[in-house]
Design a protein around this motif. Structure first.
Motif, PDB file in Angstrom:
ATOM      1  N   ASP A 115       0.853  -1.180   0.000  1.00 51.66           N
ATOM      2  CA  ASP A 115       0.000   0.000   0.000  1.00 51.66           C
ATOM      3  C   ASP A 115       0.893   1.236   0.000  1.00 51.66           C
ATOM      4  O   ASP A 115       1.814   1.337   0.812  1.00 51.66           O
ATOM      5  N   ASP A 116       0.618   2.171  -0.903  1.00 53.80           N
ATOM      6  CA  ASP A 116       1.440   3.372  -0.993  1.00 53.80           C
ATOM      7  C   ASP A 116       1.368   4.235   0.263  1.00 53.80           C
ATOM      8  O   ASP A 116       2.250   5.041   0.515  1.00 53.80           O
ATOM      9  N   TYR A 117       0.308   4.087   1.043  1.00 48.51           N
ATOM     10  CA  TYR A 117       0.116   4.913   2.229  1.00 48.51           C
ATOM     11  C   TYR A 117       0.601   4.242   3.511  1.00 48.51           C
ATOM     12  O   TYR A 117       0.410   4.783   4.592  1.00 48.51           O
ATOM     13  N   SER A 119       3.642   2.734   5.970  1.00 51.90           N
ATOM     14  CA  SER A 119       5.073   2.882   6.267  1.00 51.90           C
ATOM     15  C   SER A 119       5.707   1.506   6.390  1.00 51.90           C
ATOM     16  O   SER A 119       5.013   0.493   6.471  1.00 51.90           O
ATOM     17  N   HIS A 122       4.551   0.225  10.214  1.00 50.10           N
ATOM     18  CA  HIS A 122       3.407   1.123  10.348  1.00 50.10           C
ATOM     19  C   HIS A 122       2.714   0.993  11.709  1.00 50.10           C
ATOM     20  O   HIS A 122       2.522   1.973  12.413  1.00 50.10           O
ATOM     21  N   SER A 140       3.888   6.247  12.100  1.00 48.20           N
ATOM     22  CA  SER A 140       3.739   6.261  10.650  1.00 48.20           C
ATOM     23  C   SER A 140       3.431   7.664  10.144  1.00 48.20           C
ATOM     24  O   SER A 140       2.940   8.515  10.882  1.00 48.20           O
ATOM     25  N   THR A 141       3.711   7.885   8.878  1.00 50.32           N
ATOM     26  CA  THR A 141       3.482   9.187   8.269  1.00 50.32           C
ATOM     27  C   THR A 141       2.000   9.468   8.084  1.00 50.32           C
ATOM     28  O   THR A 141       1.514  10.543   8.411  1.00 50.32           O
ATOM     29  N   ASN A 142       1.258   8.503   7.564  1.00 51.92           N
ATOM     30  CA  ASN A 142      -0.153   8.715   7.229  1.00 51.92           C
ATOM     31  C   ASN A 142      -1.117   8.275   8.323  1.00 51.92           C
ATOM     32  O   ASN A 142      -2.316   8.434   8.183  1.00 51.92           O
ATOM     33  N   THR A 144      -2.671   5.592  11.564  1.00 52.60           N
ATOM     34  CA  THR A 144      -3.490   4.386  11.698  1.00 52.60           C
ATOM     35  C   THR A 144      -4.805   4.836  12.298  1.00 52.60           C
ATOM     36  O   THR A 144      -4.821   5.613  13.254  1.00 52.60           O
ATOM     37  N   ARG A 150      -8.002   8.772  14.406  1.00 52.53           N
ATOM     38  CA  ARG A 150      -6.565   8.567  14.267  1.00 52.53           C
ATOM     39  C   ARG A 150      -5.968   8.225  15.629  1.00 52.53           C
ATOM     40  O   ARG A 150      -6.249   8.881  16.627  1.00 52.53           O
ATOM     41  N   GLY A 166      -4.068   3.166   5.316  1.00 53.17           N
ATOM     42  CA  GLY A 166      -4.163   3.482   3.890  1.00 53.17           C
ATOM     43  C   GLY A 166      -5.441   2.915   3.305  1.00 53.17           C
ATOM     44  O   GLY A 166      -6.541   3.207   3.777  1.00 53.17           O
ATOM     45  N   LYS A 167      -5.314   2.061   2.296  1.00 45.47           N
ATOM     46  CA  LYS A 167      -6.475   1.442   1.658  1.00 45.47           C
ATOM     47  C   LYS A 167      -6.808   0.082   2.250  1.00 45.47           C
ATOM     48  O   LYS A 167      -7.744  -0.570   1.827  1.00 45.47           O
TER      49      LYS A 167
END
Length: 174
Positions: A115-117, A119, A122, A140-142, A144, A150, A166-167
């Protein structure tokens, strides 16, 4: 200085300059697109489940200590499996046997997320002393998400609550 020496120095400087440009482009590319993840088709899902089965036997130092009573039964209503309900690994199931489950793009994760989103490292899901399962974001950047919230601290996971990375959506089930 001779003309030959000057030409060799110019060519050497040009080669070093091109080498710098190529290395800079490779660094920018790896920052934008991450590491290359190889896809092996249908065999990947089978291998993922097999790896999860192999890792399900926790080492002695990670096993929960229950005071020497030898009581390994789970409490009634406790989740027994982790199911990927959305994403590229949809349908993947991991049996919960008291081990820590790592989630991310790293190849040594229990569930490797393509998944691009996500880490590299993650999030992780682990049991606490009371048998409750906890999800923790590992910086993680995006982020959980647990039920659209969040995570900022380790949080208990209710049965059937969606964990989104992510997805990819993961749930604890009986």
């Amino acid at each position: 200085m001779s003309e030959l020496t000057l030409t060799v120095m110019r060519l050497g400087f040009l080669a070093v300059l091109w080498l710098f440009v190529i290395v800079a482009v490779q660094v920018i590319r790896s920052d934008l697109f991450g590491t290359r993840v190889t896809q092996r088709g249908a065999a990947r899902r089978g291998g993922q489940e097999a790896r999860a089965q192999r890792q399900s036997a926790a080492p002695p130092q990670q096993r929960r200590q229950d005071g020497g009573r030898g009581n390994n039964r789970q409490r009634r209503g406790a989740p027994t499996k982790l199911v990927v309900s959305e994403g590229t690994l949809q349908g993947t199931t991991v049996a919960l046997q008291g081990q820590t489950i790592s989630l991310g793009r790293a190849h040594d994760s229990t569930i490797v997320l393509d998944d691009d989103y996500a880490s590299s490292r993650h999030a992780r899901i682990y049991p606490d002393r009371d048998g409750q399962w906890i999800v923790e974001d590992l910086g993680s950047t995006n982020g959980t998400y647990l039920d659209r919230n969040r995570l900022t601290t380790p949080t208990p996971i209710p049965l059937g609550a969606p964990i989104r990375i992510g997805k990819t959506v993961i749930e604890l089930r009986k």
